[in-house]
Design an enzyme around this catalytic site. Structure first.
Site, mmCIF file in Angstrom:
data_model
loop_
_atom_site.group_PDB
_atom_site.id
_atom_site.type_symbol
_atom_site.label_atom_id
_atom_site.label_comp_id
_atom_site.label_asym_id
_atom_site.label_seq_id
_atom_site.Cartn_x
_atom_site.Cartn_y
_atom_site.Cartn_z
ATOM 1 N N ASP A 192 0.881 -1.064 0.132
ATOM 2 C CA ASP A 192 -0.155 -0.034 0.059
ATOM 3 C C ASP A 192 0.704 1.420 0.011
ATOM 4 O O ASP A 192 0.596 2.040 0.736
ATOM 5 C CB ASP A 192 -1.017 0.145 1.200
ATOM 6 C CG ASP A 192 -2.139 -1.196 1.117
ATOM 7 O OD1 ASP A 192 -1.917 -1.935 0.396
ATOM 8 O OD2 ASP A 192 -2.887 -1.120 2.137
ATOM 9 N N LYS A 219 -6.890 -5.124 -3.262
ATOM 10 C CA LYS A 219 -7.647 -5.600 -2.031
ATOM 11 C C LYS A 219 -8.444 -4.617 -1.439
ATOM 12 O O LYS A 219 -8.378 -3.549 -1.682
ATOM 13 C CB LYS A 219 -6.709 -6.206 -1.305
ATOM 14 C CG LYS A 219 -5.629 -5.040 -0.346
ATOM 15 C CD LYS A 219 -4.742 -5.734 0.556
ATOM 16 C CE LYS A 219 -3.784 -4.728 1.186
ATOM 17 N NZ LYS A 219 -4.657 -3.468 2.197
ATOM 18 N N CYS A 223 -1.818 -2.975 7.524
ATOM 19 C CA CYS A 223 -1.700 -3.997 6.416
ATOM 20 C C CYS A 223 -0.471 -4.896 6.457
ATOM 21 O O CYS A 223 -0.581 -5.953 6.099
ATOM 22 C CB CYS A 223 -1.979 -2.949 5.221
ATOM 23 S SG CYS A 223 -3.607 -2.295 5.102
#
Ligand code: ZN
Length: 214
Positions: A19, A117, A162
């Site tokens: 990310d 995701k 994450c």
């Protein structure tokens, strides 16, 4: 703090870069303190790995993890959803938006997979393996197994969400997992960072700095 010797970096190893997107950078809607600082560290690191996977948080508008989707809620509140407690966030990484773009200074053209995701509207997904309902799979475990990858290194944003959830699920699914601490930055809300490191340590996630790599 426990540091153990990480696995050799070879064909059975992959780097997962979580990310590194504009919503999490300075000026972004969910800016992670120091988020931009990971980019050069990750660029240098990625050159060591033949196998690199980038993840991209990729929410539809009105996603269930957004405070704006729950009337009367504020960002960083925790609410109970069907699958358990969910921290609510400012709107971030909306599909196709500038905030969802990967950082333009990421220099990892040899990355082999960009895994998106969090695209199911009602379910968050910090982990690159299993969504927050604890059952819906992203397909990453099968991808890694088919490619003969048994050990993952994780870096990126954010350490306590994450990165941690990806490393924890990797362990749960039978992979070796190592977090490269200086190639991550944390959000650290409600004690989340300390708790993430505790859970990772008890799950056997190795914690190293990029200078410790073999
Ligand atoms: Zn998200």
């Amino acid at each position: 703090m426990k540091i153990t010797q990480p696995d050799a970096i070879d064909g059975s190893t992959a780097l997962i870069v979580a990310d590194v997107q504009y919503s999490f950078m300075a000026g972004g809607s969910l800016a992670v303190p120091g988020g931009d600082e990971v980019v050069p560290v990750i660029n240098a690191l990625a050159k060591r790995f033949a196998n690199v996977i980038l993840t991209q948080d990729w929410h539809p508008p009105g996603h269930g993890s957004f405070a704006s989707s729950h009337s009367g809620s504020e960002p960083f509140d925790t609410i109970a959803l069907d699958y358990g407690d969910q921290i609510l966030w400012p709107d971030h990484c909306v599909q196709g938006s500038e905030g969802a773009r990967l950082h333009r200074d990421l220099d990892i053209s040899h990355a082999q997979l960009v895994l998106r995701k969090g695209y199911h509207k009602g379910v968050d997904s910090y982990s690159a393996f299993i969504e927050a309902d604890g059952t819906t799979r992203t397909g990453l475990a099968s991808y890694l197994r088919e490619r003969g990858i048994a050990s993952i290194y994780v870096c990126g944003l954010a350490t306590d969400f994450c990165v941690a959830w990806t490393a924890l699920d990797a362990r749960k699914l039978g992979f070796a997992a190592t977090v490269i601490e200086d190639a991550c930055r944390a959000i650290d809300t409600q004690g989340s960072l300390a708790s993430a490191w505790e859970r990772m340590e008890s799950a056997g996630v190795r914690r190293v700095r990029s200078t410790d790599l073999p």
